[in-house]
Design an enzyme around this catalytic site. Structure first.
Site, PDB file in Angstrom:
ATOM      1  N   GLU A  78      51.301  34.356  35.991  1.00 52.79           N
ATOM      2  CA  GLU A  78      50.208  33.855  36.985  1.00 52.79           C
ATOM      3  C   GLU A  78      50.574  32.515  37.901  1.00 52.79           C
ATOM      4  O   GLU A  78      50.284  32.406  38.932  1.00 52.79           O
ATOM      5  CB  GLU A  78      49.077  33.758  36.463  1.00 52.79           C
ATOM      6  CG  GLU A  78      48.190  35.302  35.913  1.00 52.79           C
ATOM      7  CD  GLU A  78      46.972  34.961  35.211  1.00 52.79           C
ATOM      8  OE1 GLU A  78      46.049  35.435  35.952  1.00 52.79           O
ATOM      9  OE2 GLU A  78      46.817  34.451  34.351  1.00 52.79           O
TER      10      GLU A  78
ATOM     11  N   LYS B 296      38.578  36.723  40.990  1.00 59.23           N
ATOM     12  CA  LYS B 296      40.105  37.137  40.710  1.00 59.23           C
ATOM     13  C   LYS B 296      40.134  38.571  40.913  1.00 59.23           C
ATOM     14  O   LYS B 296      39.930  39.179  39.980  1.00 59.23           O
ATOM     15  CB  LYS B 296      40.397  36.573  39.603  1.00 59.23           C
ATOM     16  CG  LYS B 296      41.860  36.146  39.175  1.00 59.23           C
ATOM     17  CD  LYS B 296      41.946  35.639  37.678  1.00 59.23           C
ATOM     18  CE  LYS B 296      43.174  35.044  37.425  1.00 59.23           C
ATOM     19  NZ  LYS B 296      43.444  34.525  36.167  1.00 59.23           N
TER      20      LYS B 296
END
Length: 122
Positions: free
Chosen positions: A21, A100
């Protein structure tokens, strides 16, 4: 109390607990609701009597596109704290929703999100 809503701002950032990420990055969406007295702004048509939502957008952008964090909870807290500090006399409280949409976890879902509410309480 009146509210200003800045809805579904979208940014690209490098936040997350997993190493990929922080390398690959991903999309984030933020919505902010400000509790603020808007009657005088409405009567006078004076921008100085309200909060310029372009500034709220800029705050969200600088935090979400800024320094990587492990948790979206941290991003939400940073956004809330920065807005409360920048507008101490106007913003009485706020809600931050940070979404997200594509976290790297298996399964079928639309997104994950956090929602926090902060304010000035006497």
């Amino acid at each position: 109390m009146d509210y200003i809503h800045v809805n579904e701002m979208e940014f690209y950032g490098y936040h997350g607990a997993l190493a990929e990420e922080n390398v690959l990055g991903q999309r984030f969406r933020a919505s902010v609701s400000l509790a603020i007295e808007l009657a005088e702004a409405g009567r006078t048509d004076d921008l100085a009597k309200t909060v310029n939502y372009a500034e709220v957008y800029d705050i969200c952008q600088s935090i979400i596109e800024g320094e990587p964090r492990k948790l979206i909870e941290t991003l939400a807290e940073d956004i809330a704290g920065t807005i409360l500090k920048k507008f101490p006399s106007q913003v009485q409280g706020l809600k931050v929703v940070l979404i997200k949409p594509d976290p790297p976890i298996p399964g079928h879902y639309t997104s994950v999100s956090v929602e926090i509410t902060r304010g000035r309480f006497e």
